[in-house]
Motif scaffolding. Structure first.
Motif, PDB file in Angstrom:
ATOM      1  N   THR A 128       0.849  -1.186   0.000  1.00 54.88           N
ATOM      2  CA  THR A 128       0.000   0.000   0.000  1.00 54.88           C
ATOM      3  C   THR A 128       0.885   1.236   0.000  1.00 54.88           C
ATOM      4  O   THR A 128       1.778   1.365   0.840  1.00 54.88           O
ATOM      5  CB  THR A 128      -0.909   0.015   1.245  1.00 54.88           C
ATOM      6  N   GLN A 145      -4.463   2.964  -6.763  1.00 60.62           N
ATOM      7  CA  GLN A 145      -3.796   1.804  -7.342  1.00 60.62           C
ATOM      8  C   GLN A 145      -2.528   2.279  -8.040  1.00 60.62           C
ATOM      9  O   GLN A 145      -2.400   3.442  -8.378  1.00 60.62           O
ATOM     10  CB  GLN A 145      -4.720   1.125  -8.367  1.00 60.62           C
ATOM     11  N   SER A 146      -1.624   1.354  -8.267  1.00 59.90           N
ATOM     12  CA  SER A 146      -0.419   1.668  -9.039  1.00 59.90           C
ATOM     13  C   SER A 146      -0.786   1.758 -10.509  1.00 59.90           C
ATOM     14  O   SER A 146      -1.581   0.941 -10.983  1.00 59.90           O
ATOM     15  CB  SER A 146       0.613   0.563  -8.834  1.00 59.90           C
TER      16      SER A 146
END
Length: 163
Positions: A128, A145-146
């Protein structure tokens, strides 16, 4: 059904102990995986239970024979290991139960950084993303989110990955 003979030394059969389910585990290289295995035995009076690891347990993995506390700090990764935990009672005859679980060893997380003009793009494979106003924290989770894009014209921020 148990049949008892009057005036004879009657013994009830020894039931095997049971182990609670052990779910698959994850650990990051450099960290220690630790948890307690739960077991029970239906015998009255209660019998002594002894924990052990089955053949093929990874090097350095240990389980406390009395408490069932499992600990392992992997030395290499990425990797996947199967571990068997065995609990035995001290009845006559001694009986046992076995549970196997998978351990996935991950490499420490990396944070990818790309600067494009006035923007910074952060990317990560797992964990995270957290941010703070000061390097010492306190850190708070970033609900994203990535990849995550940061506007470099905003106020100063510090970022890290929490596993």
């Amino acid at each position: 059904m148990v049949i008892c003979t009057p005036r004879a030394a009657n013994r009830l059969p020894n039931p095997a102990p049971s182990l609670s389910a052990i779910g698959d585990q994850e650990v990051t290289l450099g960290q220690t995986l630790a948890f307690t295995v739960e077991a029970s035995d239906a015998d009255e009076p209660a019998q002594q239970l002894v924990f052990g690891l089955g053949e093929g347990a990874p090097a350095g993995a240990e389980i406390n024979p009395i408490s069932g506390q499992f600990e392992w700090r992997p030395e290499a990764g990425p990797a996947e290991h199967w571990v068997a935990v065995i609990v035995s009672d001290d009845g006559q005859p001694s009986l046992s139960a076995t549970q196997s679980f998978r351990v996935v060893v991950y490499l420490p997380p990396t944070l990818g950084v790309v600067i494009e003009g006035e923007q910074l793009r952060l990317s990560w494979a797992r964990g995270t993303l957290q941010e703070a106003d000061e390097a010492a924290g306190p850190y708070r989770d970033v609900p994203a989110q990535s990849p995550f894009t940061v506007d470099l014209t905003e106020s100063r921020r510090f970022y890290r990955i929490r596993l």
